[in-house]
Motif scaffolding. Structure first.
Motif, short mmCIF file in Angstrom:
data_model
loop_
_atom_site.label_atom_id
_atom_site.label_comp_id
_atom_site.label_asym_id
_atom_site.label_seq_id
_atom_site.Cartn_x
_atom_site.Cartn_y
_atom_site.Cartn_z
N ALA A 225 -0.61 -0.72 -4.33
CA ALA A 225 -1.83 -1.25 -4.24
C ALA A 225 -2.90 -0.26 -4.16
CB ALA A 225 -1.83 -2.27 -3.46
N ARG A 226 -4.04 -0.53 -4.58
CA ARG A 226 -5.19 0.51 -4.46
C ARG A 226 -5.73 0.17 -3.15
NH1 ARG A 226 -6.30 3.30 -8.78
NH2 ARG A 226 -5.67 2.52 -10.71
N ASN A 227 -5.83 -1.37 -2.94
CA ASN A 227 -6.40 -1.59 -1.58
C ASN A 227 -7.66 -0.85 -0.97
OD1 ASN A 227 -6.22 -3.27 0.82
ND2 ASN A 227 -4.19 -3.12 0.85
N ALA A 228 -8.48 -1.40 -1.47
CA ALA A 228 -9.92 -0.75 -1.08
C ALA A 228 -10.46 -1.09 0.28
CB ALA A 228 -11.09 -1.39 -2.27
N THR B 225 0.77 -1.20 0.06
CA THR B 225 0.00 0.15 0.07
C THR B 225 0.80 1.13 0.00
OG1 THR B 225 -1.70 -1.14 1.18
CG2 THR B 225 -1.75 1.22 1.08
N ASP C 22 -4.68 -3.07 -9.00
CA ASP C 22 -5.93 -3.43 -8.47
C ASP C 22 -5.99 -4.88 -8.54
OD1 ASP C 22 -8.07 -3.09 -6.77
OD2 ASP C 22 -9.20 -1.90 -8.24
#
Length: 162
Positions: A37-40, A10, A71
Protein backbone atom coordinates in the motif's frame (compact mmCIF):
# COMPACT_ATOMS: atom_id res chain seq x y z
CA UNK A 1 -12.22 -18.75 -11.22
CA UNK A 2 -8.92 -19.42 -9.53
CA UNK A 3 -8.84 -19.08 -5.78
CA UNK A 4 -7.04 -15.80 -5.32
CA UNK A 5 -6.30 -13.80 -2.19
CA UNK A 6 -4.68 -10.48 -1.42
CA UNK A 7 -2.41 -9.88 1.55
CA UNK A 8 -2.10 -6.10 1.76
CA UNK A 9 -0.05 -3.89 3.99
CA UNK A 10 2.38 -1.04 4.12
CA UNK A 11 5.22 -3.51 4.72
CA UNK A 12 7.59 -0.79 5.96
CA UNK A 13 9.45 -3.10 6.28
CA UNK A 14 8.17 -6.63 5.74
CA UNK A 15 9.03 -8.85 8.73
CA UNK A 16 9.44 -12.57 9.34
CA UNK A 17 5.90 -12.48 10.77
CA UNK A 18 4.59 -11.14 7.46
CA UNK A 19 6.55 -13.83 5.59
CA UNK A 20 5.03 -16.47 7.87
CA UNK A 21 1.53 -15.25 6.92
CA UNK A 22 2.53 -15.21 3.21
CA UNK A 23 3.67 -18.84 3.47
CA UNK A 24 0.46 -19.90 5.21
CA UNK A 25 -1.75 -18.09 2.69
CA UNK A 26 0.25 -19.41 -0.28
CA UNK A 27 -0.51 -22.94 0.97
CA UNK A 28 -4.24 -22.21 0.96
CA UNK A 29 -4.71 -20.21 -2.27
CA UNK A 30 -3.81 -20.88 -5.89
CA UNK A 31 -2.68 -17.26 -6.25
CA UNK A 32 -1.61 -14.78 -3.58
CA UNK A 33 -1.00 -11.12 -4.31
CA UNK A 34 1.15 -9.36 -1.73
CA UNK A 35 -0.11 -5.82 -2.21
CA UNK A 36 2.12 -3.02 -0.97
CA UNK A 37 0.00 0.00 0.00
CA UNK A 38 1.20 3.48 -0.86
CA UNK A 39 -0.64 4.67 2.27
CA UNK A 40 -0.34 8.43 2.05
CA UNK A 41 -1.54 8.70 5.66
CA UNK A 42 1.73 7.30 6.96
CA UNK A 43 5.27 8.58 6.59
CA UNK A 44 7.09 5.44 5.44
CA UNK A 45 10.82 4.91 5.86
CA UNK A 46 11.04 3.32 2.40
CA UNK A 47 9.45 4.62 -0.80
CA UNK A 48 6.77 2.56 -2.52
CA UNK A 49 9.34 1.47 -5.11
CA UNK A 50 11.82 0.43 -2.41
CA UNK A 51 9.18 -1.44 -0.41
CA UNK A 52 7.86 -3.26 -3.46
CA UNK A 53 11.39 -4.27 -4.48
CA UNK A 54 12.28 -5.44 -0.98
CA UNK A 55 9.06 -7.46 -0.71
CA UNK A 56 9.75 -9.05 -4.13
CA UNK A 57 13.19 -10.13 -2.91
CA UNK A 58 11.80 -11.39 0.40
CA UNK A 59 9.13 -13.60 -1.21
CA UNK A 60 11.22 -14.77 -4.17
CA UNK A 61 10.94 -18.50 -4.48
CA UNK A 62 7.54 -18.80 -2.79
CA UNK A 63 5.28 -20.39 -5.39
CA UNK A 64 2.04 -18.73 -6.49
CA UNK A 65 2.97 -15.39 -4.92
CA UNK A 66 3.15 -12.11 -6.82
CA UNK A 67 3.92 -8.61 -5.55
CA UNK A 68 2.21 -5.41 -6.61
CA UNK A 69 1.72 -1.86 -5.34
CA UNK A 70 -1.68 -0.24 -4.95
CA UNK A 71 -3.36 2.96 -3.89
CA UNK A 72 -6.98 3.49 -2.91
CA UNK A 73 -9.62 1.17 -1.51
CA UNK A 74 -8.44 -2.38 -0.95
CA UNK A 75 -11.79 -3.91 -1.96
CA UNK A 76 -11.69 -2.08 -5.29
CA UNK A 77 -8.11 -3.26 -5.86
CA UNK A 78 -9.20 -6.83 -5.01
CA UNK A 79 -11.92 -6.64 -7.64
CA UNK A 80 -9.44 -5.32 -10.22
CA UNK A 81 -7.16 -8.29 -9.48
CA UNK A 82 -10.04 -10.80 -9.55
CA UNK A 83 -9.54 -11.79 -5.91
CA UNK A 84 -12.37 -12.47 -3.49
CA UNK A 85 -10.42 -12.95 -0.26
CA UNK A 86 -8.43 -10.48 1.83
CA UNK A 87 -5.85 -12.06 4.12
CA UNK A 88 -5.11 -10.21 7.33
CA UNK A 89 -2.55 -11.12 9.95
CA UNK A 90 -3.41 -11.01 13.64
CA UNK A 91 -0.43 -10.89 15.98
CA UNK A 92 -2.12 -10.20 19.28
CA UNK A 93 -5.50 -9.41 20.74
CA UNK A 94 -4.68 -5.71 20.38
CA UNK A 95 -4.80 -6.10 16.56
CA UNK A 96 -8.26 -7.63 16.66
CA UNK A 97 -10.42 -4.54 17.25
CA UNK A 98 -8.93 -2.56 14.35
CA UNK A 99 -8.93 -5.56 12.00
CA UNK A 100 -12.50 -6.50 12.97
CA UNK A 101 -13.72 -2.96 12.20
CA UNK A 102 -11.91 -2.97 8.85
CA UNK A 103 -13.30 -6.39 7.93
CA UNK A 104 -16.86 -5.29 8.68
CA UNK A 105 -16.39 -2.02 6.78
CA UNK A 106 -14.99 -3.92 3.78
CA UNK A 107 -17.90 -6.37 3.98
CA UNK A 108 -20.38 -3.49 3.90
CA UNK A 109 -18.66 -1.97 0.84
CA UNK A 110 -18.07 -5.30 -0.90
CA UNK A 111 -20.20 -8.19 0.40
CA UNK A 112 -18.70 -10.48 -2.25
CA UNK A 113 -15.20 -10.18 -0.72
CA UNK A 114 -14.31 -12.16 2.40
CA UNK A 115 -11.65 -11.47 5.03
CA UNK A 116 -9.56 -14.34 6.34
CA UNK A 117 -7.53 -13.84 9.51
CA UNK A 118 -4.28 -15.77 9.89
CA UNK A 119 -1.99 -15.73 12.89
CA UNK A 120 1.77 -15.91 12.49
CA UNK A 121 3.77 -18.47 14.41
CA UNK A 122 4.17 -17.52 18.10
CA UNK A 123 7.84 -16.63 17.66
CA UNK A 124 6.79 -13.74 15.40
CA UNK A 125 3.67 -12.59 17.27
CA UNK A 126 5.42 -9.63 18.91
CA UNK A 127 7.37 -8.39 15.87
CA UNK A 128 6.14 -5.13 14.35
CA UNK A 129 7.51 -3.02 11.53
CA UNK A 130 7.60 -0.04 13.91
CA UNK A 131 9.83 -1.90 16.35
CA UNK A 132 12.10 -3.02 13.52
CA UNK A 133 12.50 0.57 12.28
CA UNK A 134 13.32 1.72 15.80
CA UNK A 135 15.91 -1.02 16.35
CA UNK A 136 17.54 -0.25 13.00
CA UNK A 137 17.54 3.51 13.62
CA UNK A 138 19.52 2.94 16.81
CA UNK A 139 22.08 0.72 15.11
CA UNK A 140 20.68 -2.57 16.41
CA UNK A 141 20.74 -5.84 14.54
CA UNK A 142 17.40 -6.70 12.90
CA UNK A 143 18.48 -9.93 11.19
CA UNK A 144 16.55 -12.25 13.54
CA UNK A 145 13.30 -10.38 12.82
CA UNK A 146 13.40 -9.72 9.07
CA UNK A 147 14.48 -11.51 5.87
CA UNK A 148 18.02 -10.80 4.63
CA UNK A 149 16.96 -8.34 1.88
CA UNK A 150 15.19 -6.25 4.51
CA UNK A 151 18.12 -6.28 6.91
CA UNK A 152 20.46 -5.16 4.12
CA UNK A 153 18.06 -2.38 3.07
CA UNK A 154 17.70 -1.16 6.66
CA UNK A 155 21.46 -1.15 7.19
CA UNK A 156 21.98 0.78 3.95
CA UNK A 157 19.20 3.26 4.76
CA UNK A 158 20.53 4.11 8.20
CA UNK A 159 24.19 4.05 7.13
CA UNK A 160 23.31 6.60 4.44
CA UNK A 161 21.57 8.78 7.04
CA UNK A 162 24.69 9.04 9.21
Amino acid sequence: MKRCAIYAGTFDPITEGHIDVVLRAADIFERLVVAVARNAGKDPLFSIEERTGIVREAVAGIERVEVDAFDGLLVEYAREKGCRVLVRGLRAFSDFEYEFQMALTNRKMAPDIETLFLMPSPEYSYVTSSNIRQIASMGGCTRRFVPDPVARALEAKFRAAE
